[in-house]
Write a protein that holds these residues in place. Structure first.
Motif, PDB file in Angstrom:
ATOM      1  N   ASN A  29       0.823  -1.220   0.000  1.00  0.00           N
ATOM      2  CA  ASN A  29       0.000   0.000   0.000  1.00  0.00           C
ATOM      3  C   ASN A  29       0.850   1.260   0.000  1.00  0.00           C
ATOM      4  O   ASN A  29       0.491   2.251  -0.635  1.00  0.00           O
ATOM      5  N   GLU A  30       1.970   1.253   0.718  1.00  0.00           N
ATOM      6  CA  GLU A  30       2.813   2.444   0.799  1.00  0.00           C
ATOM      7  C   GLU A  30       3.526   2.763  -0.508  1.00  0.00           C
ATOM      8  O   GLU A  30       3.839   3.913  -0.785  1.00  0.00           O
ATOM      9  N   ILE A  31       3.817   1.739  -1.289  1.00  0.00           N
ATOM     10  CA  ILE A  31       4.544   1.974  -2.540  1.00  0.00           C
ATOM     11  C   ILE A  31       3.682   1.745  -3.780  1.00  0.00           C
ATOM     12  O   ILE A  31       4.203   1.660  -4.887  1.00  0.00           O
ATOM     13  N   SER A  32       2.379   1.701  -3.593  1.00  0.00           N
ATOM     14  CA  SER A  32       1.497   1.431  -4.734  1.00  0.00           C
ATOM     15  C   SER A  32       1.499   2.560  -5.757  1.00  0.00           C
ATOM     16  O   SER A  32       1.153   2.341  -6.913  1.00  0.00           O
ATOM     17  N   TRP A  33       1.902   3.761  -5.360  1.00  0.00           N
ATOM     18  CA  TRP A  33       1.912   4.899  -6.286  1.00  0.00           C
ATOM     19  C   TRP A  33       2.889   4.692  -7.438  1.00  0.00           C
ATOM     20  O   TRP A  33       2.705   5.247  -8.514  1.00  0.00           O
ATOM     21  N   CYS A  34       3.919   3.883  -7.237  1.00  0.00           N
ATOM     22  CA  CYS A  34       4.902   3.701  -8.311  1.00  0.00           C
ATOM     23  C   CYS A  34       4.737   2.363  -9.037  1.00  0.00           C
ATOM     24  O   CYS A  34       5.604   1.989  -9.816  1.00  0.00           O
ATOM     25  N   ARG A  35       3.621   1.682  -8.816  1.00  0.00           N
ATOM     26  CA  ARG A  35       3.328   0.402  -9.463  1.00  0.00           C
ATOM     27  C   ARG A  35       4.533  -0.533  -9.439  1.00  0.00           C
ATOM     28  O   ARG A  35       5.172  -0.795 -10.454  1.00  0.00           O
ATOM     29  N   PRO A  36       4.875  -1.081  -8.271  1.00  0.00           N
ATOM     30  CA  PRO A  36       6.107  -1.873  -8.164  1.00  0.00           C
ATOM     31  C   PRO A  36       6.033  -3.267  -8.786  1.00  0.00           C
ATOM     32  O   PRO A  36       7.065  -3.822  -9.142  1.00  0.00           O
ATOM     33  N   PHE A  37       4.854  -3.832  -8.926  1.00  0.00           N
ATOM     34  CA  PHE A  37       4.783  -5.214  -9.396  1.00  0.00           C
ATOM     35  C   PHE A  37       5.289  -5.387 -10.838  1.00  0.00           C
ATOM     36  O   PHE A  37       6.079  -6.303 -11.101  1.00  0.00           O
ATOM     37  N   PRO A  38       4.895  -4.518 -11.795  1.00  0.00           N
ATOM     38  CA  PRO A  38       5.479  -4.671 -13.138  1.00  0.00           C
ATOM     39  C   PRO A  38       6.994  -4.460 -13.155  1.00  0.00           C
ATOM     40  O   PRO A  38       7.707  -5.131 -13.893  1.00  0.00           O
ATOM     41  N   LYS A  39       7.475  -3.550 -12.324  1.00  0.00           N
ATOM     42  CA  LYS A  39       8.918  -3.327 -12.233  1.00  0.00           C
ATOM     43  C   LYS A  39       9.609  -4.585 -11.705  1.00  0.00           C
ATOM     44  O   LYS A  39      10.665  -4.993 -12.197  1.00  0.00           O
ATOM     45  N   PHE A  40       9.013  -5.164 -10.692  1.00  0.00           N
ATOM     46  CA  PHE A  40       9.531  -6.384 -10.099  1.00  0.00           C
ATOM     47  C   PHE A  40       9.590  -7.501 -11.143  1.00  0.00           C
ATOM     48  O   PHE A  40      10.596  -8.216 -11.252  1.00  0.00           O
ATOM     49  N   LEU A  41       8.530  -7.646 -11.925  1.00  0.00           N
ATOM     50  CA  LEU A  41       8.510  -8.699 -12.941  1.00  0.00           C
ATOM     51  C   LEU A  41       9.554  -8.467 -14.027  1.00  0.00           C
ATOM     52  O   LEU A  41      10.162  -9.429 -14.518  1.00  0.00           O
ATOM     53  N   CYS A  42       9.777  -7.227 -14.401  1.00  0.00           N
ATOM     54  CA  CYS A  42      10.792  -6.935 -15.425  1.00  0.00           C
ATOM     55  C   CYS A  42      12.189  -7.322 -14.947  1.00  0.00           C
ATOM     56  O   CYS A  42      12.934  -7.995 -15.665  1.00  0.00           O
ATOM     57  N   ILE A  43      12.528  -6.898 -13.755  1.00  0.00           N
ATOM     58  CA  ILE A  43      13.870  -7.178 -13.248  1.00  0.00           C
ATOM     59  C   ILE A  43      14.056  -8.669 -12.990  1.00  0.00           C
ATOM     60  O   ILE A  43      15.064  -9.269 -13.387  1.00  0.00           O
ATOM     61  N   LYS A  44      13.094  -9.298 -12.337  1.00  0.00           N
ATOM     62  CA  LYS A  44      13.214 -10.717 -12.049  1.00  0.00           C
ATOM     63  C   LYS A  44      13.135 -11.559 -13.324  1.00  0.00           C
ATOM     64  O   LYS A  44      13.735 -12.628 -13.409  1.00  0.00           O
ATOM     65  N   GLY A  45      12.394 -11.081 -14.314  1.00  0.00           N
ATOM     66  CA  GLY A  45      12.341 -11.793 -15.586  1.00  0.00           C
ATOM     67  C   GLY A  45      13.704 -11.869 -16.241  1.00  0.00           C
ATOM     68  O   GLY A  45      14.092 -12.915 -16.780  1.00  0.00           O
ATOM     69  N   LEU A  94      16.200  -6.609 -26.015  1.00  0.00           N
ATOM     70  CA  LEU A  94      15.352  -5.760 -26.854  1.00  0.00           C
ATOM     71  C   LEU A  94      13.924  -5.781 -26.321  1.00  0.00           C
ATOM     72  O   LEU A  94      13.301  -4.725 -26.135  1.00  0.00           O
ATOM     73  N   LEU A  95      13.409  -6.967 -26.028  1.00  0.00           N
ATOM     74  CA  LEU A  95      12.044  -7.077 -25.504  1.00  0.00           C
ATOM     75  C   LEU A  95      11.924  -6.476 -24.109  1.00  0.00           C
ATOM     76  O   LEU A  95      10.954  -5.772 -23.808  1.00  0.00           O
ATOM     77  N   PHE A  96      12.902  -6.723 -23.254  1.00  0.00           N
ATOM     78  CA  PHE A  96      12.845  -6.169 -21.907  1.00  0.00           C
ATOM     79  C   PHE A  96      13.032  -4.650 -21.910  1.00  0.00           C
ATOM     80  O   PHE A  96      12.509  -3.971 -21.033  1.00  0.00           O
ATOM     81  N   SER A  97      13.764  -4.116 -22.872  1.00  0.00           N
ATOM     82  CA  SER A  97      13.894  -2.656 -22.931  1.00  0.00           C
ATOM     83  C   SER A  97      12.558  -2.010 -23.284  1.00  0.00           C
ATOM     84  O   SER A  97      12.217  -0.940 -22.759  1.00  0.00           O
ATOM     85  N   ILE A  98      11.786  -2.654 -24.130  1.00  0.00           N
ATOM     86  CA  ILE A  98      10.450  -2.150 -24.434  1.00  0.00           C
ATOM     87  C   ILE A  98       9.557  -2.236 -23.195  1.00  0.00           C
ATOM     88  O   ILE A  98       8.820  -1.304 -22.879  1.00  0.00           O
ATOM     89  N   ALA A  99       9.644  -3.340 -22.476  1.00  0.00           N
ATOM     90  CA  ALA A  99       8.868  -3.480 -21.241  1.00  0.00           C
ATOM     91  C   ALA A  99       9.301  -2.452 -20.201  1.00  0.00           C
ATOM     92  O   ALA A  99       8.463  -1.866 -19.511  1.00  0.00           O
ATOM     93  N   HIS A 100      10.598  -2.184 -20.100  1.00  0.00           N
ATOM     94  CA  HIS A 100      11.083  -1.183 -19.147  1.00  0.00           C
ATOM     95  C   HIS A 100      10.593   0.215 -19.512  1.00  0.00           C
ATOM     96  O   HIS A 100      10.362   1.038 -18.627  1.00  0.00           O
ATOM     97  N   PHE A 101      10.457   0.485 -20.776  1.00  0.00           N
ATOM     98  CA  PHE A 101       9.970   1.794 -21.208  1.00  0.00           C
ATOM     99  C   PHE A 101       8.580   2.067 -20.636  1.00  0.00           C
ATOM    100  O   PHE A 101       8.274   3.186 -20.235  1.00  0.00           O
ATOM    101  N   TYR A 102       7.739   1.041 -20.568  1.00  0.00           N
ATOM    102  CA  TYR A 102       6.381   1.215 -20.041  1.00  0.00           C
ATOM    103  C   TYR A 102       6.300   1.014 -18.523  1.00  0.00           C
ATOM    104  O   TYR A 102       5.461   1.622 -17.863  1.00  0.00           O
ATOM    105  N   CYS A 103       7.144   0.176 -17.969  1.00  0.00           N
ATOM    106  CA  CYS A 103       7.079  -0.092 -16.527  1.00  0.00           C
ATOM    107  C   CYS A 103       7.802   0.948 -15.680  1.00  0.00           C
ATOM    108  O   CYS A 103       7.512   1.093 -14.495  1.00  0.00           O
ATOM    109  N   PHE A 104       8.753   1.640 -16.255  1.00  0.00           N
ATOM    110  CA  PHE A 104       9.521   2.650 -15.530  1.00  0.00           C
ATOM    111  C   PHE A 104       9.334   4.019 -16.186  1.00  0.00           C
ATOM    112  O   PHE A 104      10.283   4.587 -16.729  1.00  0.00           O
TER     113      PHE A 104
END
Length: 116
Positions: A29-45, A94-104
């Motif tokens: 709840n405290e960090i929901s403003w920055c949508r951490p779950f997609p960021k988490f999936l990008c890095i862990k992916g 290449l694919l993760f850079s596109i995902a990072h563009f939208y997640c970050f």
């Protein structure tokens, strides 16, 4: 020893992953403003895909190497594994850079961004 190193590395990645999930659930709840779950999936992916594909490619290289007696043939399978791993990482980045563009997005860090 390579088998045991892979086991230890896999277990450590598992504990890191579960620790981050616990952190996310505790502070969701405290960090929901920055949508951490997609960021988490990008890095862990990136981490999981490079680890597991490296494991699979090295296994395939060992399983398909020829049984000849020349030492040059032994290096061919290792060279193929390294080149295949490097090529796959280039495609994935290449694919993760596109995902990072939208997640970050950059606008999350502007001072006037709504953090509710």
């Amino acid at each position: 020893p390579q088998f045991w190193l892979n086991i230890v590395q896999n277990v450590s990645i598992f504990f890191a992953f579960t620790g981050l999930l616990k952190f996310y659930h505790a502070l969701g709840n405290e960090i929901s403003w920055c949508r951490p779950f997609p960021k988490f999936l990008c890095i862990k992916g990136i981490v999981f895909m490079t680890f597991w594909q490296g494991l699979v490619i090295s296994f395939l290289a060992k399983a398909t190497e020829s049984r000849s007696s020349s030492p040059e043939d032994d290096n061919v399978s290792e060279l193929w594994a390294t080149q295949a791993q490097n090529f796959m990482i280039c495609l994935e980045m290449l694919l993760f850079s596109i995902a990072h563009f939208y997640c970050f997005p950059v606008d999350e860090w502007h001072p006037d961004h709504d953090r509710n």
